[in-house]
Every structure is written in structure tokens, then in C-alpha cells.
Design an enzyme around this catalytic site. Structure first.
Site, short mmCIF file in Angstrom:
data_model
loop_
_atom_site.label_atom_id
_atom_site.label_comp_id
_atom_site.label_asym_id
_atom_site.label_seq_id
_atom_site.Cartn_x
_atom_site.Cartn_y
_atom_site.Cartn_z
N ASP A 1 0.55 1.18 2.86
CA ASP A 1 1.98 0.79 2.85
C ASP A 1 2.42 1.12 4.30
O ASP A 1 2.51 2.30 4.84
CB ASP A 1 2.67 1.76 1.88
CG ASP A 1 4.06 1.43 1.69
OD1 ASP A 1 4.68 0.72 2.43
OD2 ASP A 1 4.74 2.07 0.58
N ASP B 1 4.94 -5.47 3.03
CA ASP B 1 4.33 -4.42 3.78
C ASP B 1 3.35 -3.47 2.92
O ASP B 1 3.18 -2.49 3.42
CB ASP B 1 5.41 -3.46 4.42
CG ASP B 1 6.10 -2.65 3.30
OD1 ASP B 1 5.95 -3.03 1.81
OD2 ASP B 1 7.00 -1.78 3.32
N GLU B 2 2.94 -3.88 2.11
CA GLU B 2 1.87 -3.08 1.19
C GLU B 2 0.54 -3.81 0.94
O GLU B 2 0.87 -5.07 0.27
CB GLU B 2 2.56 -2.56 0.00
CG GLU B 2 3.25 -1.49 -0.10
CD GLU B 2 4.23 -1.16 -1.53
OE1 GLU B 2 3.60 -0.37 -2.25
OE2 GLU B 2 4.88 -2.27 -1.92
#
Length: 358
Positions: free
Chosen positions: A8, A106-107
Site C-alpha cells: 500500500d 495504490d494497493e
DNA sequence: TCTGGGGTCCTAGGACCC
DNA sequence: TCTGGGGTCCTAGGACCC
């Protein structure tokens, strides 16, 4: 047992901005709506840790962030730029394991069971990945490691920022037990309130709940809650995820009852949805309009058009009709949205990369 | 303080069919 | 007179996540 990691990115949008504007690194940096002198209607998308120390956080009204720190750096959301950075990160993550599933910009979850022999090695593997992302791309991230997606996520949260954190299966219950219920992934404000009214304040209390009463109060979700509270969760990675819907929505600068203004906005949004559907190479079967009124009440009106379509006109005409048929006249409209769903890959159309010469 | 935008999943009622 | 049961699809709304 599997070894699952969640990678993350830390304060992703703001970190991307710091990367191209190193001069802002030590300053409070807020990515989100233009505050317009404190009169704007948007929210904070992401901010760096300097701003967080001042009490600014994601989803906070931008007007409030402005009041907290008028001379902070306020930057607009540059989604295409963040997406290009995201692609670089994801390629790097994939190079560490092909058992990979991106879950947001973003993960990503990664199954590294075949890459390492045990959790201790997994920690070293994660550190190497984290260093690679830092050195080759210049962005910070955190990585959580466990034997399920849920616990990898919880580990990652605990390790933030800039950390690698392992929670072994046998430590899950002990880790979760003291946390307030709303810290558990999947429990938001509403569910937390309901659980607290039932006497469950901590995850540990929830873990000892009577499953029958949870199921009678929450349905299938109740059984899921019980499993989550006991540190049990899914360990599957979906490698080829297919998008289910495409939508765009826009808030008016001031609430309006002006049909002409609203219809113009619907058409403009329909155009964006159409372009995205084309880019994704999908046809659609259902068109939905979302109306948010001044009092924040929201209404969806959708129509299955009976066939798969790729036409802009089918989006805009159905959307305008749905609006005209159902909108409360004289109610001030705050936001309007258009979405297509019931998607199907377009026939005879392959992605460019499938045609790449050997 | 006054609340964005992009998504996913679940539920529930009604229509329809066998 | 008082009206089955099961399955599937569609529509609307709600909660949640980033």
C-alpha cells in the site's frame, strides 16, 4: 497455509506531487479541490504527513483544511499522472510475484507462498520490494504480511507509514482483540454504531459474539463479521479482474433547478463515460443516472436497454430521459452522475499489446 | 467543518417463467 | 374462495473502501 502481502503506497497522491516538486517536501501539502479562499465544495483527497500533523486528513472538507492552514500548498488532483506512477509501481510489484491483484490505484495483494519458505523470509522479501520501489521510483510504501488478505491489510495499516509488518496467523486474534470495532476492515460508521449499541466495543468482544445473533442482525455480513473478528479471511488472489461499471459524477458549484444546465452537464458527463468505455473496450447494457439533491438525498434511476451498446447517444439519451422521468422538479440538484454497467468485452477487439510483434 | 469522485458488494421487492 | 414454490432478472437503495 498461504503467505499474502498487501503493498500500500503511503499518502500516494501527495507523495507523487512531492516527487515532482521536492521543494514542497517539508511543507504541508494538500491534494484535492481548489479551496477558493475557503468557499469551495470539495474535499481533501490526500495530504502529506506534515499536513496531517496539523489535523488535516483525507475526506475532510477542503474549506476546513483551508481554515486549519491557509498557506498550505493546495494542489489539484492530477489523476493521469498518479496512474502513470501507479503503473510503474505495479509492474515492479508484479516482478516480485505474478500472483498479483491490484485493488485500487495504490494497493495490491501479492501471494508470495511460492517465493519464500516462511514468514521470516517473507519479511526480507517485502523489505527488498519496498527498497526497490523507493530506489527505482522514489515513492514510499508500507507492506503488511499475513496468511489472509484481511490480516495482511490490518498488518499494513499497523505498519504505516514506511513500514513492513508481519502478523502470523496465531497472533491475529491477540492483535485484533483490543482494537475498537470500527478499525476492522469492512466496518464503517453505521455498522460500528449498530455493533456498539449491541454492546460490542472492541474486536475481541465481537470475536466472542453469538454468531446466530450476528446473522439475525446482519445477514450474511454477520457471519463475515464473526470470521473477521476472529482473524479469519480469504486468501485468494484474483489475477484477471474485470471491471463491472464505469461512471462519472460532478457536483455543481451551486445547487440548481435549471433543467438546461443539468441536461448540459449530463451530456458532458455521458461523453466522459463513453470515452472511458471505449478506452476499456467494453459495451454496456444498463445506463444509470444518479441525482443528489441539496439535502444530500440520493436517487438512482437505471434502465436496461435490452442489448449491448457502444453508442454515446444511448448513454446520453437514456440518461436525460431517466432524469426527466424521475427528477423532482423544483428540488435543487447538487450533483449529477451517469454510470454504465452490465459490461461485456467488445467483440473482435483485442488490446494493442496482444498484437505486439514478437 | 459541511461534506468529491470512482468503484464494489449486498439486500429486497416485483415481474416473469415454469 | 383464496390463492404454491423455485429460479432469475431488473431496479433501487445502502454501506463501505480508497
Amino acid at each position: 497455509m498461504k503467505i499474502i502481502m498487501l503493498v500500500d503506497m503511503d499518502y500516494f497522491f501527495a507523495a507523487c506531487e512531492e516527487l515532482r516538486h521536492p521543494e514542497y517536501r517539508e511543507m504541508p501539502l494538500v491534494v484535492g479541490a481548489d479551496p477558493k479562499g475557503g468557499t469551495a465544495r470539495g474535499v481533501v483527497s490526500t495530504c502529506n504527513y506534515v499536513a496531517r500533523k496539523l489535523g488535516i486528513h483525507s475526506a475532510m472538507p477542503i474549506s476546513m483544511a483551508y481554515r486549519l492552514k491557509k498557506d498550505a500548498i493546495f494542489l489539484p488532483v492530477d489523476y493521469p499522472y498518479y496512474e502513470s506512477m501507479s503503473s510503474k509501481v505495479m509492474e515492479l510489484v508484479k516482478s516480485f510475484s505474478k500472483r498479483f491483484e491490484q485493488v485500487s490505484i495504490d494497493e495490491a495483494f501479492v501471494d508470495v507462498t511460492d517465493k519464500v519458505d516462511n514468514f521470516e523470509q517473507a519479511v526480507e522479501y517485502a523489505k527488498a520490494l519496498k527498497e526497490d520501489i523507493k530506489n527505482k521510483i522514489g515513492l514510499p510504501c508500507s507492506i503488511g504480511i499475513s496468511s489472509s488478505r484481511l490480516m495482511a491489510k490490518m498488518a499494513c495499516e499497523a505498519g504505516k507509514p514506511d513500514g513492513v509488518r508481519l502478523i502470523k496467523g496465531e497472533d491475529a486474534a491477540r492483535f485484533l482483540s483490543p482494537l475498537p470495532v470500527e478499525k476492522l476492515y469492512g466496518i464503517g460508521k453505521k455498522t460500528a454504531e449498530k455493533l456498539e449499541s449491541m454492546g460490542f466495543k472492541t474486536v475481541g468482544q465481537l470475536a466472542k459474539a453469538n454468531t446466530v445473533s450476528l446473522v439475525s442482525n446482519f445477514g450474511v455480513f454477520g457471519a463475515e463479521l464473526y470470521r473477521s473478528a476472529n482473524g479469519q479471511g480469504d486468501d485468494g488472489i484474483i489475477e484477471n479482474y474485470e471491471i463491472k461499471s464505469i461512471g462519472r459524477e460532478r457536483t455543481f458549484e451551486s445547487d440548481t433547478t435549471d433543467r438546461g444546465r443539468i441536461v448540459a452537464q449530463i451530456k458532458s458527463i455521458a461523453d466522459e463515460v463513453y470515452e472511458e468505455a471505449k478506452k476499456q473496450g467494453v459495451s454496456f447494457k444498463t445506463v444509470t443516472v444518479k441525482i443528489r439533491y441539496h439535502d444530500f438525498s440520493e436517487h438512482l434511476r437505471s434502465r436496461n436497454i435490452g442489448h449491448y451498446s457502444e453508442e454515446l447517444a444511448e448513454i446520453s439519451e437514456n440518461a436525460v430521459q431517466l432524469f426527466d422521468m424521475h427528477a423532482e422538479k423544483d428540488e435543487r440538484v447538487r450533483k449529477i452522475g451517469v454510470r454504465v454497467s452490465g459490461l461485456e468485452k467488445r467483440k473482435g477487439q483485442k488490446k494493442m499489446k496482444d498484437f505486439t510483434a514478437p
